[in-house]
Design an enzyme around this catalytic site. Sequence first.
Site, PDB file in Angstrom:
ATOM      1  N   GLN A  12       0.946  -1.055  -0.076  1.00 39.41           N
ATOM      2  CA  GLN A  12       0.060  -0.257   0.038  1.00 39.41           C
ATOM      3  C   GLN A  12       0.830   1.264   0.037  1.00 39.41           C
ATOM      4  O   GLN A  12       0.838   2.197  -0.991  1.00 39.41           O
ATOM      5  CB  GLN A  12      -0.952  -0.117   1.295  1.00 39.41           C
ATOM      6  CG  GLN A  12      -2.159  -1.229   1.211  1.00 39.41           C
ATOM      7  CD  GLN A  12      -2.885  -0.871   2.532  1.00 39.41           C
ATOM      8  OE1 GLN A  12      -4.147  -0.284   2.446  1.00 39.41           O
ATOM      9  NE2 GLN A  12      -2.415  -1.531   3.465  1.00 39.41           N
ATOM     10  N   LEU A  13       1.772   1.437   0.968  1.00 41.21           N
ATOM     11  CA  LEU A  13       2.548   2.494   0.906  1.00 41.21           C
ATOM     12  C   LEU A  13       3.440   2.715   0.043  1.00 41.21           C
ATOM     13  O   LEU A  13       3.805   3.841  -0.562  1.00 41.21           O
ATOM     14  CB  LEU A  13       3.405   2.542   2.286  1.00 41.21           C
ATOM     15  CG  LEU A  13       4.272   3.774   2.736  1.00 41.21           C
ATOM     16  CD1 LEU A  13       3.476   5.123   2.640  1.00 41.21           C
ATOM     17  CD2 LEU A  13       4.988   3.517   4.068  1.00 41.21           C
ATOM     18  N   ALA A  61       7.491  -5.294   4.949  1.00 39.91           N
ATOM     19  CA  ALA A  61       7.002  -5.543   6.305  1.00 39.91           C
ATOM     20  C   ALA A  61       6.192  -6.963   6.148  1.00 39.91           C
ATOM     21  O   ALA A  61       5.501  -7.091   4.984  1.00 39.91           O
ATOM     22  CB  ALA A  61       6.416  -4.511   7.069  1.00 39.91           C
ATOM     23  N   TYR A  62       6.288  -7.774   7.263  1.00 41.08           N
ATOM     24  CA  TYR A  62       5.371  -8.948   7.197  1.00 41.08           C
ATOM     25  C   TYR A  62       4.094  -8.417   8.074  1.00 41.08           C
ATOM     26  O   TYR A  62       4.197  -8.188   9.474  1.00 41.08           O
ATOM     27  CB  TYR A  62       6.043  -9.980   8.029  1.00 41.08           C
ATOM     28  CG  TYR A  62       5.091 -11.217   8.278  1.00 41.08           C
ATOM     29  CD1 TYR A  62       5.189 -12.468   7.379  1.00 41.08           C
ATOM     30  CD2 TYR A  62       3.919 -11.125   8.966  1.00 41.08           C
ATOM     31  CE1 TYR A  62       4.307 -13.620   7.708  1.00 41.08           C
ATOM     32  CE2 TYR A  62       2.967 -12.191   9.104  1.00 41.08           C
ATOM     33  CZ  TYR A  62       3.219 -13.490   8.388  1.00 41.08           C
ATOM     34  OH  TYR A  62       2.556 -14.726   8.651  1.00 41.08           O
ATOM     35  N   THR A  63       3.051  -8.238   7.594  1.00 40.64           N
ATOM     36  CA  THR A  63       1.818  -7.352   8.150  1.00 40.64           C
ATOM     37  C   THR A  63       0.525  -8.118   8.537  1.00 40.64           C
ATOM     38  O   THR A  63      -0.251  -7.707   9.030  1.00 40.64           O
ATOM     39  CB  THR A  63       1.422  -6.163   7.318  1.00 40.64           C
ATOM     40  OG1 THR A  63       1.153  -6.519   5.987  1.00 40.64           O
ATOM     41  CG2 THR A  63       2.464  -5.162   7.354  1.00 40.64           C
ATOM     42  N   ASP A 103       1.934   1.171  15.556  1.00 43.97           N
ATOM     43  CA  ASP A 103       1.162   1.230  16.735  1.00 43.97           C
ATOM     44  C   ASP A 103       1.108   0.062  17.608  1.00 43.97           C
ATOM     45  O   ASP A 103       1.013   0.170  18.794  1.00 43.97           O
ATOM     46  CB  ASP A 103      -0.202   1.987  16.592  1.00 43.97           C
ATOM     47  CG  ASP A 103      -1.085   1.094  15.921  1.00 43.97           C
ATOM     48  OD1 ASP A 103      -0.636   0.422  15.051  1.00 43.97           O
ATOM     49  OD2 ASP A 103      -2.208   1.111  16.255  1.00 43.97           O
ATOM     50  N   TYR A 126       3.669  -9.990  15.765  1.00 43.32           N
ATOM     51  CA  TYR A 126       3.858  -8.820  14.834  1.00 43.32           C
ATOM     52  C   TYR A 126       4.477  -7.588  15.354  1.00 43.32           C
ATOM     53  O   TYR A 126       5.502  -7.215  14.851  1.00 43.32           O
ATOM     54  CB  TYR A 126       2.402  -8.628  14.132  1.00 43.32           C
ATOM     55  CG  TYR A 126       2.430  -7.278  13.393  1.00 43.32           C
ATOM     56  CD1 TYR A 126       3.147  -7.057  12.105  1.00 43.32           C
ATOM     57  CD2 TYR A 126       1.589  -6.197  13.773  1.00 43.32           C
ATOM     58  CE1 TYR A 126       3.283  -6.172  11.428  1.00 43.32           C
ATOM     59  CE2 TYR A 126       1.767  -4.959  13.008  1.00 43.32           C
ATOM     60  CZ  TYR A 126       2.649  -4.765  12.004  1.00 43.32           C
ATOM     61  OH  TYR A 126       2.668  -3.685  11.376  1.00 43.32           O
ATOM     62  N   LYS A 130       8.375  -6.169  15.205  1.00 42.32           N
ATOM     63  CA  LYS A 130       8.426  -4.894  14.570  1.00 42.32           C
ATOM     64  C   LYS A 130       9.343  -3.968  15.630  1.00 42.32           C
ATOM     65  O   LYS A 130       9.970  -3.452  15.057  1.00 42.32           O
ATOM     66  CB  LYS A 130       6.999  -4.266  14.371  1.00 42.32           C
ATOM     67  CG  LYS A 130       6.263  -4.778  13.125  1.00 42.32           C
ATOM     68  CD  LYS A 130       6.820  -4.358  11.914  1.00 42.32           C
ATOM     69  CE  LYS A 130       7.203  -2.857  11.366  1.00 42.32           C
ATOM     70  NZ  LYS A 130       7.426  -2.845  10.049  1.00 42.32           N
ATOM     71  N   TRP A 152      -3.312   1.550  11.264  1.00 39.45           N
ATOM     72  CA  TRP A 152      -4.627   1.499  10.625  1.00 39.45           C
ATOM     73  C   TRP A 152      -4.329   2.063   9.125  1.00 39.45           C
ATOM     74  O   TRP A 152      -5.297   2.643   8.494  1.00 39.45           O
ATOM     75  CB  TRP A 152      -5.681   2.110  11.287  1.00 39.45           C
ATOM     76  CG  TRP A 152      -5.971   1.884  12.788  1.00 39.45           C
ATOM     77  CD1 TRP A 152      -4.987   1.191  13.557  1.00 39.45           C
ATOM     78  CD2 TRP A 152      -7.110   1.950  13.313  1.00 39.45           C
ATOM     79  NE1 TRP A 152      -5.720   0.996  14.695  1.00 39.45           N
ATOM     80  CE2 TRP A 152      -7.012   1.385  14.710  1.00 39.45           C
ATOM     81  CE3 TRP A 152      -8.464   2.582  13.095  1.00 39.45           C
ATOM     82  CZ2 TRP A 152      -8.034   1.572  15.683  1.00 39.45           C
ATOM     83  CZ3 TRP A 152      -9.598   2.760  14.032  1.00 39.45           C
ATOM     84  CH2 TRP A 152      -9.197   1.951  15.193  1.00 39.45           C
TER      85      TRP A 152
END
Length: 288
Positions: A12-13, A61-63, A103, A126, A130, A152
């Site tokens: 996404q980013l 990242a592994y999200t 967060d 997770y 991180k 989010w």
Amino acid sequence: MLNILVTGSHGQLGSEIHELSHEYPNTYFFTDKEELDITDAKTLRQYIEHNAINAILNCAAYTTVDKAESEEELADKINHLAVKYLATIAKEHNIKLIHISTDYVFDGTIYRPYLETDATNPQSIYGKTKLLGENALLHTKLPNSVIIRTSWVYSSYGANFVKTMLRLGKEKESIGVIFDQVGSPTYAKDLAKTILEILPKINNTQTEIYNYSNEGVASWYDFAQEIMKMAKLTCKVNPIETSQYPTPAKRPHYSLLNKSKIKNEYTIEIPYWKDSLEVCLRKMGERK
């Protein structure tokens, strides 16, 4: 002009950075796991040296939060060890580095907006991996490096909460959404713009941590309600408690982020979450 390595560029980013990159003239190297395995230190070093990289935006990242509970080794390789390799190579070659965190490094028990200096206490694999990535970067003592904690995240790209709500809103008459987890949504395009704006301005002797999300406060229930309202979907959203929707990973009940540091130091304005949601839905053709 910078030679910028963007990892996780299909996410996404990373996708939003790709879309905005023409507004910030540099030479970009957009990679994802197919093009560059950042968990392989030797391959990573060769790629960075061969392309004379002098700035890195680590969006990889592994999200998959719940799946990480059963895939800890893989999550650790991507969220922790890869960050360690990036930081080590960046230190050797005097490379700027922006690393994206979450967060979920907090336990969500303070019930006021989290500062960058607040104690971390992740409650999921997770979140733990991180935080290990953050600590690896901090331990490297890399100058001109930044950690951005966000929350989010959604976008017109990839899979996310907004797309899930739109799909369910069209398929179902009613859904239950958690109301006792509170934070703030983040439109990935807003974060991407901030990253590209602050990158040339970074000038610090050690790693700095910043919080970034859109302005305002919401529960997942509030977020879902607004999506249905803006998309003019008739699906009824019912508030449910976390206990009614058990998941493998524990999530923070309150993870609102205080953004004063990044706003003051870089003089940036952050949009209100509802305004950004409207922008995203319009782009997707879902704003009715």
